[in-house]
Design a protein around this motif. Structure first.
Motif, PDB file in Angstrom:
ATOM      1  N   ALA A  62       0.877  -1.357   0.124  1.00  0.00           N
ATOM      2  CA  ALA A  62       0.104   0.007  -0.028  1.00  0.00           C
ATOM      3  C   ALA A  62       0.798   1.240   0.204  1.00  0.00           C
ATOM      4  N   LEU A  63       1.937   1.369   0.714  1.00  0.00           N
ATOM      5  CA  LEU A  63       2.815   2.320   0.846  1.00  0.00           C
ATOM      6  C   LEU A  63       3.594   2.725  -0.410  1.00  0.00           C
ATOM      7  N   ARG A  64       4.037   1.449  -1.078  1.00  0.00           N
ATOM      8  CA  ARG A  64       4.703   1.537  -2.043  1.00  0.00           C
ATOM      9  C   ARG A  64       3.901   1.885  -3.298  1.00  0.00           C
ATOM     10  N   THR A  65       2.522   1.799  -3.348  1.00  0.00           N
ATOM     11  CA  THR A  65       1.488   2.214  -4.326  1.00  0.00           C
ATOM     12  C   THR A  65       1.165   3.776  -4.156  1.00  0.00           C
ATOM     13  N   GLY A  66       1.494   4.198  -3.066  1.00  0.00           N
ATOM     14  CA  GLY A  66       1.331   5.678  -2.867  1.00  0.00           C
ATOM     15  C   GLY A  66       0.525   6.158  -1.566  1.00  0.00           C
ATOM     16  N   ALA A  67      -0.101   5.207  -0.858  1.00  0.00           N
ATOM     17  CA  ALA A  67      -0.927   5.507   0.430  1.00  0.00           C
ATOM     18  C   ALA A  67       0.155   6.375   1.459  1.00  0.00           C
ATOM     19  N   VAL A  68      -0.571   7.291   2.026  1.00  0.00           N
ATOM     20  CA  VAL A  68       0.376   8.212   3.025  1.00  0.00           C
ATOM     21  C   VAL A  68       0.337   7.318   4.233  1.00  0.00           C
ATOM     22  N   LYS A  69      -0.639   6.304   4.588  1.00  0.00           N
ATOM     23  CA  LYS A  69      -0.443   5.561   5.760  1.00  0.00           C
ATOM     24  C   LYS A  69      -1.283   4.322   5.359  1.00  0.00           C
ATOM     25  N   ALA A  70      -0.893   3.378   6.279  1.00  0.00           N
ATOM     26  CA  ALA A  70      -1.601   2.060   5.775  1.00  0.00           C
ATOM     27  C   ALA A  70      -1.823   1.432   7.319  1.00  0.00           C
ATOM     28  N   TYR A  71      -3.058   0.892   7.296  1.00  0.00           N
ATOM     29  CA  TYR A  71      -3.617   0.308   8.577  1.00  0.00           C
ATOM     30  C   TYR A  71      -3.695  -1.071   8.303  1.00  0.00           C
ATOM     31  N   VAL A  72      -3.264  -2.069   9.175  1.00  0.00           N
ATOM     32  CA  VAL A  72      -3.440  -3.402   8.847  1.00  0.00           C
ATOM     33  C   VAL A  72      -3.886  -3.947  10.190  1.00  0.00           C
ATOM     34  N   GLU A  73      -4.915  -4.424  10.289  1.00  0.00           N
ATOM     35  CA  GLU A  73      -5.370  -4.605  11.795  1.00  0.00           C
ATOM     36  C   GLU A  73      -5.965  -6.092  11.919  1.00  0.00           C
ATOM     37  N   ASP A  74      -5.811  -6.841  12.964  1.00  0.00           N
ATOM     38  CA  ASP A  74      -6.278  -8.088  13.423  1.00  0.00           C
ATOM     39  C   ASP A  74      -7.502  -8.009  13.949  1.00  0.00           C
ATOM     40  N   LEU A  75      -8.663  -8.449  13.025  1.00  0.00           N
ATOM     41  CA  LEU A  75     -10.112  -8.187  13.516  1.00  0.00           C
ATOM     42  C   LEU A  75     -10.611  -9.678  13.725  1.00  0.00           C
ATOM     43  N   LYS A  76      -9.911 -10.618  13.825  1.00  0.00           N
ATOM     44  CA  LYS A  76     -10.513 -12.015  13.846  1.00  0.00           C
ATOM     45  C   LYS A  76     -11.461 -12.536  14.905  1.00  0.00           C
ATOM     46  N   GLU A  77     -11.216 -12.023  16.218  1.00  0.00           N
ATOM     47  CA  GLU A  77     -11.944 -12.279  17.354  1.00  0.00           C
ATOM     48  C   GLU A  77     -13.179 -11.593  17.351  1.00  0.00           C
ATOM     49  N   THR A  78     -13.056 -10.269  16.808  1.00  0.00           N
ATOM     50  CA  THR A  78     -14.194  -9.140  16.769  1.00  0.00           C
ATOM     51  C   THR A  78     -15.218  -9.876  15.703  1.00  0.00           C
ATOM     52  N   PHE A  79     -14.747 -10.271  14.763  1.00  0.00           N
ATOM     53  CA  PHE A  79     -15.551 -10.771  13.690  1.00  0.00           C
ATOM     54  C   PHE A  79     -16.405 -11.883  13.977  1.00  0.00           C
ATOM     55  N   VAL A  80     -15.609 -13.034  14.461  1.00  0.00           N
ATOM     56  CA  VAL A  80     -16.389 -14.161  14.809  1.00  0.00           C
ATOM     57  C   VAL A  80     -17.381 -13.796  15.974  1.00  0.00           C
ATOM     58  N   GLN A  81     -16.841 -13.191  17.048  1.00  0.00           N
ATOM     59  CA  GLN A  81     -17.728 -13.156  18.226  1.00  0.00           C
ATOM     60  C   GLN A  81     -18.983 -12.094  17.967  1.00  0.00           C
ATOM     61  N   ASP A  82     -18.751 -10.890  17.142  1.00  0.00           N
ATOM     62  CA  ASP A  82     -19.619 -10.017  17.071  1.00  0.00           C
ATOM     63  C   ASP A  82     -20.477 -10.015  15.898  1.00  0.00           C
ATOM     64  N   TYR A  83     -20.065 -10.894  15.002  1.00  0.00           N
ATOM     65  CA  TYR A  83     -20.700 -10.741  13.510  1.00  0.00           C
ATOM     66  C   TYR A  83     -21.225 -12.278  13.185  1.00  0.00           C
ATOM     67  N   VAL A  84     -19.940 -13.242  12.995  1.00  0.00           N
ATOM     68  CA  VAL A  84     -20.479 -14.667  12.751  1.00  0.00           C
ATOM     69  C   VAL A  84     -21.204 -15.276  13.854  1.00  0.00           C
ATOM     70  N   PHE A  85     -20.894 -15.285  15.086  1.00  0.00           N
ATOM     71  CA  PHE A  85     -21.678 -15.956  16.022  1.00  0.00           C
ATOM     72  C   PHE A  85     -23.333 -15.511  16.191  1.00  0.00           C
ATOM     73  N   PRO A  86     -23.370 -14.197  16.101  1.00  0.00           N
ATOM     74  CA  PRO A  86     -24.737 -13.657  16.044  1.00  0.00           C
ATOM     75  C   PRO A  86     -25.508 -14.202  15.032  1.00  0.00           C
ATOM     76  N   MET A  87     -25.138 -13.980  13.930  1.00  0.00           N
ATOM     77  CA  MET A  87     -25.629 -14.697  12.538  1.00  0.00           C
ATOM     78  C   MET A  87     -25.941 -16.182  12.367  1.00  0.00           C
ATOM     79  N   PHE A  88     -24.931 -16.926  13.314  1.00  0.00           N
ATOM     80  CA  PHE A  88     -25.018 -18.411  13.157  1.00  0.00           C
ATOM     81  C   PHE A  88     -26.171 -18.610  14.446  1.00  0.00           C
ATOM     82  N   ARG A  89     -26.290 -17.959  15.722  1.00  0.00           N
ATOM     83  CA  ARG A  89     -27.482 -18.045  16.508  1.00  0.00           C
ATOM     84  C   ARG A  89     -28.863 -18.010  15.695  1.00  0.00           C
TER      85      ARG A  89
END
Length: 403
Positions: A53-80
């Protein structure tokens, strides 16, 4: 173009589309671009995403690990809710979009950005999912959707643009179909799959072995539930993300979770997609089995009658809509006593329930037995049947009089 756009936060995957979009935004809007990448457990490594991203021209790049949030707050409610779209699709792409959009908007606020952008095409569902989420969070945000603005109207044109600008991308002309993966699934669309008669090739699949190549010996597992959520596998407590990852490995090993469907997109067209959802397939099967002995019949049937609407809301991008929140509240209320253990057998693409038990079980062997019992008078059924048949008998009697 709007020269008032100063800074844009782009939902950036590092793939062909968003890599080209990053450079295009800079050239077209003469603005700063902040790249945001969410690690939701996608199969491809994320190690080079920030540097690319930075090489392509971004002034800043965020890479965030959201796996636990994804499963707990989105996948599990849907599967309930046992959500499934049009009988087959477990909504793996759909459920990821609201989380990405929510975090993207939080970063936009932090960075003082006046616009957000995404890589969804003008033909697909994701543009709707992203933008409904953006606007639910900030009704005034400016949205830049390059696929609805530029003249790069094909992936061939995108690859040519990337080559011209020296942008590194994983997509090649040899495999031009589009993929999207996360901890719940991976999808394949476009390219060779646009012909619904064309079978997917075996080398396309990433999460599952072919059922033909799966082990010849069945494997038995046990999943423990509390309040509708899986909390332990074979007696070992696991976090939400680790639980889904473990079920993915088991399902993938046994060739479970492949589907090939033609679905109805929200924008009006039909689309062919191939999906791998190994862990989700196991989880849904197990959850339904747990509910079968712990939910009251009428509660169960009422909840099930709302599942198609709930799944449609997620598919169409209304995760943050009041009607989805209302349904979620009701669904979660049904899950208070969905607790216990489900035993399953995994074998050659099949996931079969072989046992279920719960301290909250409503199943009564004393009442259900075909052997002799003292708790149920079978003669009581006669009056029950005649009362339920009363309107049918009256209707038939009236018909006979009119003949």
């Amino acid at each position: 173009m709007n020269d008032q756009v100063k800074k844009v936060v782009l939902a950036y995957s590092g793939g062909l589309d968003t890599s080209v979009i990053l450079k295009w935004l800079i050239e077209t809007y003469q603005c700063e671009v902040v790249a945001f990448s969410a690690d939701l457990g996608q199969p491809e490594p994320m190690g080079d995403v920030e540097q690319n991203a930075l090489r392509t021209g971004a002034v800043k790049a965020y890479v965030e690990d959201l796996k636990e949030t994804f499963v707990q707050d989105y996948v599990f409610p849907m599967f309930r809710a046992n959500a499934i779209y049009e009988g087959e699709y477990l909504l793996g792409t759909s459920i990821a979009r609201p989380l990405i959009a929510k975090r993207q908007m939080e970063i936009a606020q932090r960075e003082g950005a006046d616009a957000v952008s995404h890589g969804a095409t003008g033909k697909g569902n994701d543009q709707v999912r992203f933008e409904l989420s953006y606007l639910a969070i900030d009704p005034q945000i400016k949205i830049i959707a390059p696929w609805r603005e530029w003249d790069l109207d094909s992936r061939t044109a995108l690859m040519a643009f990337a080559q011209k600008h020296g942008i590194r991308v994983p997509t090649t002309p040899a495999k031009p179909y589009s993929t999207d993966g996360n901890l719940l699934h991976i999808s394949y669309e476009g390219g060779i799959l646009e012909d619904p008669w064309q079978a997917p090739t075996d080398d396309m699949f990433q999460l599952t072995v072919s059922p033909r190549e799966a082990p010849d010996t069945p494997e038995t597992i046990e999943i423990t539930f509390e309040r509708g959520n899986p909390v332990a596998l074979n007696g070992e407590p696991l976090s939400p993300a680790n639980m889904l990852a473990a079920l993915n490995r088991l399902g993938g090993k046994h060739g479970i979770g492949r589907v090939d469907i033609v679905e109805n997109r929200f924008v009006g067209m039909k689309s062919r997609g191939v999906y791998e959802t190994p862990g989700g397939t196991i989880l849904r099967k197990a959850h339904m089995a747990m509910e079968s002995i712990t939910l009251d019949r009428e509660v169960h049937h009422l909840r099930d009658s709302l599942v198609p609407k709930y799944a449609e809301l997620i598919y169409n991008g209304f995760w943050f809509a009041p009607e989805r929140l209302l349904l979620q509240s009701m669904i979660d209320d049904t899950q208070q006593h969905v607790a216990g253990v489900v035993r399953l057998q995994l074998y050659k693409g099949a996931c079969t329930v072989t046992g279920r038990k719960s301290d909250y079980s409503l199943y009564s062997e004393a009442h259900a037995t075909f052997e002799g019992d003292v708790v149920y008078s079978q003669k009581d059924a006669e009056g029950f049947i005649r009362l339920n048949a009363l309107r049918l008998r009256i209707r038939k009697l009236m018909q006979d009089k009119q003949q």
